[in-house]
Design a protein around this motif. Structure first.
Motif, PDB file in Angstrom:
ATOM      1  N   PRO A 227      35.319  35.986  42.361  1.00 30.51           N
ATOM      2  CA  PRO A 227      34.901  37.137  41.750  1.00 30.51           C
ATOM      3  C   PRO A 227      35.985  37.658  40.581  1.00 30.51           C
ATOM      4  O   PRO A 227      35.417  38.263  39.702  1.00 30.51           O
ATOM      5  N   LYS A 228      37.159  37.453  40.829  1.00 31.73           N
ATOM      6  CA  LYS A 228      38.265  38.246  40.008  1.00 31.73           C
ATOM      7  C   LYS A 228      38.284  37.426  38.858  1.00 31.73           C
ATOM      8  O   LYS A 228      38.772  37.950  37.905  1.00 31.73           O
TER       9      LYS A 228
ATOM     10  N   ASP B  55      33.132  42.546  34.757  1.00 30.42           N
ATOM     11  CA  ASP B  55      31.739  43.100  35.277  1.00 30.42           C
ATOM     12  C   ASP B  55      30.737  42.572  34.312  1.00 30.42           C
ATOM     13  O   ASP B  55      29.432  42.361  34.904  1.00 30.42           O
TER      14      ASP B  55
END
Length: 256
Positions: free
Chosen positions: A50-51, A55
């Motif tokens: 995810p990092k 977003d």
């Protein structure tokens, strides 16, 4: 790049009305530039976690399933511009979401599913566990389920003799700044569940968890009713946008 009209998802009412024929013309085959972009983005997420994605790209990944043949990048950017951040996008009500061009019923459903999965994961960390020793997990759960609601919600967490959470129930929903609460109904449900302790939780859609005089009065009435029945009111937690307020931590319960 501007999304061709043929690839924009039309507004779909939540009752599942049919899509206009014109909206699907040319949408049978996914364009190669969309296909390759999705492949690269998925691989980057799988490789780096995810990092590895900001977003707007995480939002794109979520939109891929809802809009399989659409260039979702401009839609992701439009959603973030409209609502501010990813959390507010996912928490936005359907009627606001569908004001964004390209967002229809499939996107609304995808976001609703994401919220429910997050809530159930957070709830699993507190259900059937000793709540007072898992306080941070409890607060995480409350924030996940309530912090971005557009109306006030009032929940009661019912505990047994070991302070294990046996039920988490929404007692009422109200308006943007008021929710009706009836101590008699709270106590009636506690007796039905054979609970021995309670934790009250409600949210302030304004984002400021400072208790109103009505909040304090209602808490005092429930505390008094609980005492009469031999029940313990452990706390009343008000959930704001980014922080919470505990009646016990603030010493407000000691004033009753």
């Amino acid at each position: 790049m501007e999304t061709p009209d043929a690839f924009r998802e039309p507004f779909l009412p939540l009752d599942g009305a049919a899509t206009p024929v014109a909206a699907v013309v040319g949408s049978r085959k996914q364009p190669s530039y969309i296909r390759e972009h999705r492949k690269r983005l998925r691989q980057r997420f799988l490789d780096g976690g995810p990092k590895a994605v900001p977003d707007y790209e995480l939002l794109e990944l979520m939109l891929f399933r809802a809009l399989p043949r659409v260039d979702v990048k401009p839609i992701a950017h439009a959603l973030l511009k409209t609502f501010g951040d990813l959390t507010h996008v996912l928490a936005a009500p359907p009627e606001r979401l569908t004001e964004v061009q390209g967002v229809g019923a499939s996107v609304v459903l995808e976001f609703a599913l994401s919220r429910e999965v997050a809530a159930r994961l957070a709830r699993s960390k507190v259900l059937d566990r000793e709540v007072l020793s898992s306080w941070s997990a409890l607060l995480d759960y409350c924030h996940t389920t309530m912090s971005h609601s557009q109306v006030e919600q009032f929940r009661v967490l019912y505990l047994d003799r070991k302070n294990t959470l046996i039920a988490d129930e929404e007692q009422a929903q109200g308006t943007v700044d008021h929710v009706p609460v009836y101590p008699r109904e709270v106590m009636k449900r506690a007796l039905q569940l054979n609970a021995t302790a309670l934790i009250l939780v409600h949210n302030h859609p304004s984002g400021d968890p400072t208790p109103s005089q009505a909040d304090i009065t209602m808490t005092e009435r429930i505390d008094h009713a609980a005492s009469v029945l031999g029940l313990t009111l452990h706390d009343h937690v008000i959930i704001g946008k980014s922080r919470e307020l505990s009646f016990r931590a603030e010493g407000l319960l000691d004033q009753f």
